[in-house]
Design a protein around this motif. Structure first.
Motif, mmCIF file in Angstrom:
data_model
loop_
_atom_site.group_PDB
_atom_site.id
_atom_site.type_symbol
_atom_site.label_atom_id
_atom_site.label_comp_id
_atom_site.label_asym_id
_atom_site.label_seq_id
_atom_site.Cartn_x
_atom_site.Cartn_y
_atom_site.Cartn_z
ATOM 1 N N HIS A 18 0.863 -1.188 0.000
ATOM 2 C CA HIS A 18 0.000 0.000 0.000
ATOM 3 C C HIS A 18 0.893 1.229 0.000
ATOM 4 O O HIS A 18 1.652 1.453 0.934
ATOM 5 C CB HIS A 18 -0.909 0.007 1.243
ATOM 6 N N HIS A 19 0.815 2.014 -1.062
ATOM 7 C CA HIS A 19 1.652 3.203 -1.187
ATOM 8 C C HIS A 19 1.019 4.410 -0.489
ATOM 9 O O HIS A 19 -0.210 4.551 -0.462
ATOM 10 C CB HIS A 19 1.895 3.529 -2.664
ATOM 11 N N PHE A 20 1.863 5.269 0.033
ATOM 12 C CA PHE A 20 1.391 6.537 0.589
ATOM 13 C C PHE A 20 0.862 7.408 -0.548
ATOM 14 O O PHE A 20 1.418 7.421 -1.650
ATOM 15 C CB PHE A 20 2.544 7.247 1.315
ATOM 16 N N TRP A 21 -0.208 8.162 -0.281
ATOM 17 C CA TRP A 21 -0.733 9.049 -1.309
ATOM 18 C C TRP A 21 -1.387 10.268 -0.688
ATOM 19 O O TRP A 21 -1.713 10.302 0.496
ATOM 20 C CB TRP A 21 -1.733 8.319 -2.219
ATOM 21 N N CYS A 22 -1.542 11.287 -1.511
ATOM 22 C CA CYS A 22 -2.248 12.516 -1.132
ATOM 23 C C CYS A 22 -3.298 12.821 -2.200
ATOM 24 O O CYS A 22 -3.242 12.293 -3.314
ATOM 25 C CB CYS A 22 -1.276 13.700 -1.021
ATOM 26 N N TYR A 23 -4.237 13.683 -1.836
ATOM 27 C CA TYR A 23 -5.188 14.168 -2.829
ATOM 28 C C TYR A 23 -4.508 15.191 -3.720
ATOM 29 O O TYR A 23 -3.536 15.841 -3.330
ATOM 30 C CB TYR A 23 -6.383 14.840 -2.158
ATOM 31 N N ARG A 24 -5.044 15.354 -4.907
ATOM 32 C CA ARG A 24 -4.594 16.443 -5.775
ATOM 33 C C ARG A 24 -5.726 17.457 -5.919
ATOM 34 O O ARG A 24 -6.885 17.163 -5.567
ATOM 35 C CB ARG A 24 -4.147 15.907 -7.135
ATOM 36 N N PRO A 25 -5.417 18.652 -6.416
ATOM 37 C CA PRO A 25 -6.474 19.673 -6.513
ATOM 38 C C PRO A 25 -7.707 19.200 -7.285
ATOM 39 O O PRO A 25 -8.832 19.636 -6.990
ATOM 40 C CB PRO A 25 -5.774 20.832 -7.228
ATOM 41 N N ASN A 26 -7.513 18.301 -8.256
ATOM 42 C CA ASN A 26 -8.644 17.820 -9.044
ATOM 43 C C ASN A 26 -9.580 16.914 -8.266
ATOM 44 O O ASN A 26 -10.564 16.412 -8.819
ATOM 45 C CB ASN A 26 -8.139 17.076 -10.291
ATOM 46 N N PRO A 274 -3.827 33.602 -3.033
ATOM 47 C CA PRO A 274 -3.712 32.408 -3.873
ATOM 48 C C PRO A 274 -2.333 31.774 -3.853
ATOM 49 O O PRO A 274 -2.215 30.553 -3.890
ATOM 50 C CB PRO A 274 -4.072 32.927 -5.274
ATOM 51 N N GLU A 275 -1.285 32.612 -3.794
ATOM 52 C CA GLU A 275 0.073 32.054 -3.849
ATOM 53 C C GLU A 275 0.427 31.214 -2.620
ATOM 54 O O GLU A 275 1.407 30.468 -2.632
ATOM 55 C CB GLU A 275 1.110 33.169 -4.024
ATOM 56 N N GLU A 276 -0.374 31.310 -1.566
ATOM 57 C CA GLU A 276 -0.108 30.523 -0.368
ATOM 58 C C GLU A 276 -1.028 29.314 -0.246
ATOM 59 O O GLU A 276 -0.988 28.587 0.744
ATOM 60 C CB GLU A 276 -0.262 31.402 0.877
ATOM 61 N N ARG A 277 -1.830 29.080 -1.269
ATOM 62 C CA ARG A 277 -2.791 27.978 -1.203
ATOM 63 C C ARG A 277 -2.225 26.710 -1.840
ATOM 64 O O ARG A 277 -2.821 26.111 -2.738
ATOM 65 C CB ARG A 277 -4.097 28.375 -1.884
ATOM 66 N N ASN A 278 -1.070 26.325 -1.403
ATOM 67 C CA ASN A 278 -0.442 25.104 -1.889
ATOM 68 C C ASN A 278 -0.543 24.050 -0.787
ATOM 69 O O ASN A 278 0.361 23.870 0.018
ATOM 70 C CB ASN A 278 1.030 25.373 -2.254
ATOM 71 N N TYR A 279 -1.679 23.362 -0.753
ATOM 72 C CA TYR A 279 -1.985 22.489 0.359
ATOM 73 C C TYR A 279 -1.485 21.071 0.105
ATOM 74 O O TYR A 279 -1.422 20.608 -1.030
ATOM 75 C CB TYR A 279 -3.498 22.440 0.594
ATOM 76 N N ARG A 280 -1.188 20.393 1.184
ATOM 77 C CA ARG A 280 -0.853 18.974 1.130
ATOM 78 C C ARG A 280 -1.964 18.223 1.865
ATOM 79 O O ARG A 280 -2.025 18.260 3.094
ATOM 80 C CB ARG A 280 0.508 18.705 1.784
ATOM 81 N N LEU A 281 -2.826 17.604 1.107
ATOM 82 C CA LEU A 281 -4.028 16.991 1.670
ATOM 83 C C LEU A 281 -3.821 15.490 1.821
ATOM 84 O O LEU A 281 -3.831 14.737 0.842
ATOM 85 C CB LEU A 281 -5.231 17.282 0.769
ATOM 86 N N ILE A 282 -3.629 15.042 3.049
ATOM 87 C CA ILE A 282 -3.355 13.645 3.352
ATOM 88 C C ILE A 282 -4.656 12.953 3.720
ATOM 89 O O ILE A 282 -5.364 13.403 4.634
ATOM 90 C CB ILE A 282 -2.337 13.524 4.507
ATOM 91 N N PRO A 283 -5.013 11.876 3.043
ATOM 92 C CA PRO A 283 -6.292 11.207 3.325
ATOM 93 C C PRO A 283 -6.329 10.650 4.738
ATOM 94 O O PRO A 283 -5.354 10.103 5.252
ATOM 95 C CB PRO A 283 -6.327 10.077 2.292
ATOM 96 N N GLY A 284 -7.471 10.818 5.371
ATOM 97 C CA GLY A 284 -7.662 10.271 6.702
ATOM 98 C C GLY A 284 -7.054 11.074 7.820
ATOM 99 O O GLY A 284 -7.206 10.714 8.993
ATOM 100 N N GLU A 285 -6.375 12.178 7.486
ATOM 101 C CA GLU A 285 -5.776 13.032 8.516
ATOM 102 C C GLU A 285 -6.440 14.409 8.480
ATOM 103 O O GLU A 285 -6.719 14.948 7.413
ATOM 104 C CB GLU A 285 -4.269 13.196 8.296
ATOM 105 N N ARG A 286 -6.670 14.955 9.646
ATOM 106 C CA ARG A 286 -7.297 16.272 9.737
ATOM 107 C C ARG A 286 -6.385 17.325 9.114
ATOM 108 O O ARG A 286 -5.187 17.366 9.360
ATOM 109 C CB ARG A 286 -7.560 16.612 11.208
ATOM 110 N N PHE A 287 -6.969 18.175 8.274
ATOM 111 C CA PHE A 287 -6.201 19.210 7.602
ATOM 112 C C PHE A 287 -6.072 20.431 8.515
ATOM 113 O O PHE A 287 -7.068 20.995 8.964
ATOM 114 C CB PHE A 287 -6.891 19.626 6.305
ATOM 115 N N VAL A 288 -4.816 20.794 8.812
ATOM 116 C CA VAL A 288 -4.527 21.991 9.598
ATOM 117 C C VAL A 288 -3.515 22.796 8.813
ATOM 118 O O VAL A 288 -2.358 22.388 8.661
ATOM 119 C CB VAL A 288 -3.983 21.649 10.997
#
Length: 296
Positions: A18-26, A274-288
């Motif tokens: 099972h590979h680690f993954w993140c969401y993408r903007p799409n 907008p230039e600071e909206r480069n998020y790293r969205l990890i599934p199953g973890e609360r986004f802070v």
């Protein structure tokens, strides 16, 4: 095949990593800078509800692709078409297997049995494939990685990053297990759902794909209909069970993205440029925003 004459999923050990993954903007549907919704439709959920006669199937057309804030996930459009096609096949299967056909002789009934059974196998496997790929489209995995994968390869396939060196066999990866892992669903997938998917995939490959098909068995019309009802019901029972597991995965991803989307919307409304909206969205973890994970 077991002694009771029914097809049952084989219990097997799944070893795909099972590979680690993140969401993408799409993963979101966008209306300019505003998040308009989640960029996938819960196809497994709606298909299962329709089979239980407790819901309607979705209708998402190509015209919706052009709308601002509309779906941009190509597998959503593919999936909607496939579940609608399968619904017609299920209705035709049940009608033919349970109602009289006075204008059909033994040959007609046997050919119709083969046609409907093959279509049940083909479309049930294809719906599973498209449900999984619709979710993968929301991840950072490149589409080239999974676009041409059939159901069996999505369950377990050689890692494309590993090369055979000194005769070593590359380790395997499970794209299905990879999706399920962050939501603590991988064990139930590997001990149940993937066995059912594997059964439907093997039946499709051995009886309804390529040049393989069951042989004609000319008998009475009623005997052909009885076999169609028995075999088709078994396939649909296994398919319904798969949908139940996939529905849970869809639900976890949808809720996870909805919570993250609300947080991102609040940051935008509070003036984050907008230039600071480069998020790293990890599934199953609360986004802070501003956490160590977000800065990596």
């Amino acid at each position: 095949m077991t002694l009771d004459g029914k097809q049952h999923p084989t219990q097997r050990e799944w070893h795909g990593a099972h590979h680690f993954w993140c969401y993408r903007p799409n993963a979101f549907r966008w209306d300019g800078e505003r998040i308009a919704g989640i960029n996938f439709y819960p196809l497994a959920s709606q298909m299962r509800k329709w089979m239980d006669r407790s819901g309607d199937l979705p209708v998402v057309t190509d015209a919706d692709r052009q709308k601002s804030g509309g779906y941009k996930n190509p597998y959503t459009f593919n999936g909607v078409a496939l579940v609608l096609l399968l619904s017609r096949v299920i209705n035709a299967f049940h009608e033919y297997a349970t109602m009289s056909s006075p204008d059909h002789d033994s040959m007609d009934a046997e050919v119709e049995r083969l046609r409907l059974y093959n279509e049940l196998l083909l479309y049930s496997a294809r719906v599973c494939e498209v449900v999984i790929k619709q979710l993968l489209h929301c991840t950072q995995f490149p589409e080239a990685r999974y676009r041409r994968m059939a159901l069996g390869a999505l369950l377990e396939s050689p890692c494309p990053s590993c090369k055979r060196e000194n005769g070593n066999v590359p380790h395997t990866v499970s794209m299905v297990g990879t999706l399920a892992h962050p939501f603590r669903l991988c064990l139930e997938f590997e001990h149940c759902a993937m066995d059912h998917m594997d059964l439907v995939n093997k039946l499709r490959n051995s009886q309804a794909a390529h040049s393989e098909i069951q042989a004609l068995n000319i008998r009475s019309v009623q005997e052909s209909k009885d076999q169609l009802l028995k075999d088709g019901t078994e396939v649909m029972t296994s398919f319904h069970h798969m949908l139940w597991h996939l529905e849970k995965l869809e639900g976890h991803m949808f809720s996870d993205l909805a919570e993250k989307g609300d947080s991102i919307t609040m940051l935008r409304l509070n003036g984050l440029p907008p230039e600071e909206r480069n998020y790293r969205l990890i599934p199953g973890e609360r986004f802070v925003f501003g956490s160590d994970a977000d800065r990596r």
